[in-house]
Write a protein that holds these residues in place. Structure first.
Motif, PDB file in Angstrom:
ATOM      1  N   LYS A   1     -17.676   3.379 -20.573  1.00  0.00           N
ATOM      2  CA  LYS A   1     -16.495   3.898 -19.862  1.00  0.00           C
ATOM      3  C   LYS A   1     -16.491   3.470 -18.391  1.00  0.00           C
ATOM      4  O   LYS A   1     -15.708   3.968 -17.606  1.00  0.00           O
ATOM      5  N   ASN A   2     -17.374   2.527 -18.047  1.00  0.00           N
ATOM      6  CA  ASN A   2     -17.510   2.054 -16.671  1.00  0.00           C
ATOM      7  C   ASN A   2     -17.730   3.219 -15.697  1.00  0.00           C
ATOM      8  O   ASN A   2     -17.039   3.356 -14.693  1.00  0.00           O
ATOM      9  N   LEU A   3     -18.704   4.057 -16.021  1.00  0.00           N
ATOM     10  CA  LEU A   3     -19.022   5.234 -15.216  1.00  0.00           C
ATOM     11  C   LEU A   3     -20.254   4.977 -14.361  1.00  0.00           C
ATOM     12  O   LEU A   3     -21.110   4.163 -14.714  1.00  0.00           O
ATOM     13  N   LYS A   4     -20.339   5.716 -13.267  1.00  0.00           N
ATOM     14  CA  LYS A   4     -21.521   5.647 -12.413  1.00  0.00           C
ATOM     15  C   LYS A   4     -22.101   7.041 -12.274  1.00  0.00           C
ATOM     16  O   LYS A   4     -21.373   8.029 -12.277  1.00  0.00           O
ATOM     17  N   LEU A   5     -23.427   7.116 -12.163  1.00  0.00           N
ATOM     18  CA  LEU A   5     -24.090   8.367 -11.828  1.00  0.00           C
ATOM     19  C   LEU A   5     -24.390   8.346 -10.339  1.00  0.00           C
ATOM     20  O   LEU A   5     -24.919   7.366  -9.830  1.00  0.00           O
ATOM     21  N   GLU A   6     -24.035   9.431  -9.663  1.00  0.00           N
ATOM     22  CA  GLU A   6     -24.346   9.573  -8.248  1.00  0.00           C
ATOM     23  C   GLU A   6     -25.248  10.789  -8.090  1.00  0.00           C
ATOM     24  O   GLU A   6     -24.965  11.844  -8.646  1.00  0.00           O
ATOM     25  N   PHE A   7     -26.316  10.626  -7.336  1.00  0.00           N
ATOM     26  CA  PHE A   7     -27.288  11.702  -7.137  1.00  0.00           C
ATOM     27  C   PHE A   7     -27.309  12.135  -5.680  1.00  0.00           C
ATOM     28  O   PHE A   7     -27.315  11.294  -4.785  1.00  0.00           O
ATOM     29  N   ALA A   8     -27.338  13.431  -5.479  1.00  0.00           N
ATOM     30  CA  ALA A   8     -27.554  14.022  -4.151  1.00  0.00           C
ATOM     31  C   ALA A   8     -28.551  15.145  -4.363  1.00  0.00           C
ATOM     32  O   ALA A   8     -28.183  16.255  -4.741  1.00  0.00           O
TER      33      ALA A   8
END
Length: 142
Positions: free
Chosen positions: A12-19
């Motif tokens: 799905k052309n997704l990205k994981l972003e972590f904070a």
């Protein structure tokens, strides 16, 4: 776990972003907790819009850690949100749904979190859904 989700994210052309705040320690059954976050990430991938990001945030709040899994997708109506942790409850009732499970994942996640003296909640508004997991820090039991 993020590595294991790469194929699903790519579809799905997704990205994981972590904070994530460093040095947060929670005493837990790692296998059970992995099941919780596997379910939350799987749901985020299945129900989010393509070409967006899933955000995972972890922060210490007093003697607890708050972990959020946030995705962009359809807003979940309040009447459905109130039932989302019930056994066999599914947002998408279509049997042919590609997102479909049996409606047990979130009920099991809630049970696991409660066994760890924590809480799990869900919020949805303006096209964003956020699951929040609150767990006691090491040595702190509510």
């Amino acid at each position: 776990m993020a590595y294991e989700f790469k194929p699903m994210l790519a579809g799905k052309n997704l990205k994981l972003e972590f904070a994530m705040q460093p040095d947060i320690f929670v005493l837990c059954d790692a296998n059970k907790m992995q099941r919780v976050f596997d379910n939350l990430l799987r749901n985020a991938v299945n129900y989010c819009n393509a070409d967006t990001s899933i955000k995972i945030i972890a922060e210490q709040i007093e003697d607890h850690v708050l972990i959020k899994v946030l995705n962009e997708g359809n807003t979940i109506p309040q009447e459905r949100l109130e039932r989302i942790f019930e056994q066999f409850y599914r947002l998408d009732v279509s049997r042919s749904s590609t997102t479909g499970g049996a409606g047990l994942g979130l009920a099991i996640a809630k049970e696991i979190i409660e066994l760890h003296h924590g809480q799990i909640t869900a919020h949805s508004a303006d096209g964003f859904t956020c699951f929040e997991v609150l767990l006691p820090l090491v040595g702190k039991q509510s």
